[in-house]
Design a protein around this motif. Structure first.
Motif, mmCIF file in Angstrom:
data_model
loop_
_atom_site.group_PDB
_atom_site.id
_atom_site.type_symbol
_atom_site.label_atom_id
_atom_site.label_comp_id
_atom_site.label_asym_id
_atom_site.label_seq_id
_atom_site.Cartn_x
_atom_site.Cartn_y
_atom_site.Cartn_z
ATOM 1 N N ARG A 38 2.346 1.660 -3.440
ATOM 2 C CA ARG A 38 1.370 1.903 -4.208
ATOM 3 C C ARG A 38 0.885 4.165 -4.499
ATOM 4 N NH1 ARG A 38 -2.984 -2.839 -4.264
ATOM 5 N NH2 ARG A 38 -1.569 -4.507 -5.420
ATOM 6 N N ALA A 39 1.134 3.747 -3.204
ATOM 7 C CA ALA A 39 0.978 5.827 -2.201
ATOM 8 C C ALA A 39 2.211 6.502 -2.899
ATOM 9 C CB ALA A 39 0.709 5.628 -1.124
ATOM 10 N N ALA B 222 0.816 -1.108 0.190
ATOM 11 C CA ALA B 222 -0.275 0.297 -0.037
ATOM 12 C C ALA B 222 1.138 0.704 0.301
ATOM 13 C CB ALA B 222 -0.935 0.206 1.251
ATOM 14 N N ALA C 34 -2.390 6.241 2.317
ATOM 15 C CA ALA C 34 -2.459 5.093 1.450
ATOM 16 C C ALA C 34 -4.329 4.127 2.459
ATOM 17 C CB ALA C 34 -1.007 4.073 1.415
#
Length: 385
Positions: A185-186, A182, A314
């Motif tokens: 992805r952030a 996460a 996230a």
């Protein structure tokens, strides 16, 4: 009294203590300089020590005590620390039942700084030696079993701090793989993804991450061309003075193997960094690419702020910090069958037992440990019913 940073002509910084007239407090400055350069401590350590000593000197001034002889009243200082805010000039100590303004851990860290400062002054004959008796409980080894005594024929002495609060047991948890994904992805840049992986896949501390140099990255298939005998992609963690305040905690240099994720992230970051003209002349690996001063090295505090910001972006449901990423690295090594001495070396610890707090077994590993135990049998009865 307040802590104040001092930058030397070499660019190296340490922290000192200044009084209300903005004059340097000589005894405190000598102790802090010795801690930074004589004892080879990190800048952040002198910052914490300076803050603690400033609180002690402020308490002495506000209560009319001479700091040189205030050691017998350290228990009152502990109460003051617990209930008086940092800017609490003239504030009333409310006592039990009131909400503490400092935690037990914070108070203990302040007391550590104060004890070090006063011991340094005793050694320099600036304050009387009887102060030590109010800081430590002194005892010889005659009360210990023979097995626990030293081999020397002398009479060794032990010292135990007199003033220390019991801290609550709050172990740091590991970051889960899903949380690390996460965070990745952030990320909004290749540099930020690389920073996350340096801690989650190589176990680096914030200071070690910010202190990396480009020459520390040996990601070629054959490092012999770089004069390095270590095979495979790896990075070196080296303790050195850095102008950004970064510091490797371990005095011993260590080598950390790099997996394909870390190598790939490094390649992507290198391409991103190459587009910043101001960054090309810096030997620091991690530099500012998107805000002024461009090309300047990233500071350790910014690394921690980045992880906190990514966790918020996230939507991670619990706190994930730079330290929990380091815990995840050690725990993942243990889950994969890594031995304590391997984790010790990779984490940069002096003793294998130092890795114990960093190991948080995955639930699947605990289940597998139970499943490996043979089913008990009753003699002549077969399996239990």
């Amino acid at each position: 009294m307040r802590a104040f940073p001092v930058t030397l002509p070499s660019g190296v910084r340490y922290w000192t203590v200044m009084d209300e007239g903005l004059a340097v407090v000589g005894p405190a400055d000598r102790y802090l300089r010795d801690a930074r350069f004589g004892q080879d401590r990190a800048e952040t350590t002198t910052q914490a020590y300076a803050g603690g000593i400033a609180l002690f000197l402020r308490w002495c001034a506000q209560t009319g005590r001479d700091w040189r002889t205030a050691a017998p009243d350290l228990s009152l200082f502990m109460t003051w620390l617990k209930y008086v805010p940092a800017e609490g000039r003239g504030a009333v100590v409310r006592g039990p039942g009131a909400t503490p303004v400092r935690s037990e851990g914070r108070i203990n860290r302040v007391l550590t700084a104060v004890r070090g400062f006063l011991c340094h002054c005793v050694a320099g004959k600036q304050i009387p030696s009887w102060v030590l008796g109010h800081l430590y409980e002194l005892a010889d080894d005659r009360d210990l079993p023979l097995e626990a005594r030293g081999e020397n024929s002398g009479l060794p002495y032990r010292m135990k701090a007199r003033h220390r609060l019991q801290e609550p047991d709050s172990p740091v948890d590991r970051a889960a793989d899903e949380e690390i994904v996460a965070l990745l992805r952030a990320c909004r840049s290749a540099r930020d993804r690389f920073i996350v992986l340096l801690m989650a896949q190589a176990g680096l501390r914030r200071g070690e991450t910010a202190g990396l140099r480009r020459c520390d990255m040996h990601f070629l298939p054959d490092s012999s061309a770089l004069g390095c005998a270590v095979q495979g992609a790896h990075l070196h963690v080296v303790r050195r003075q850095n102008i950004n305040g970064a510091w490797a905690k371990s005095r011993r240099q260590r080598t950390v193997p790099a997996d394909f994720l870390l190598v790939q992230a490094f390649d992507q970051y290198s391409a991103e960094r190459q587009e910043c003209q101001a960054a090309r002349g810096s030997d620091f690996l991690l530099v500012n690419l998107f805000r002024p001063p461009l090309g300047s090295p990233v500071i350790p505090g910014a690394v921690g702020d980045l992880i906190n910001a990514l966790a918020g972006r996230a939507g991670v449901s619990r706190p994930v910090t730079a330290h929990t990423l380091r815990h995840a690295f050690a725990s993942n090594i243990a889950d994969a069958g890594g031995a304590l001495d391997e984790i010790q070396t990779l984490m940069g610890h002096r003793h294998p037992s130092s890795a114990d707090p960093y190991i948080h077994p995955a639930a699947s590993r605990l289940r597998a440990a139970v499943d490996r135990v043979p089913t008990p049998r009753l003699a002549g009865e077969g399996t239990l019913r």
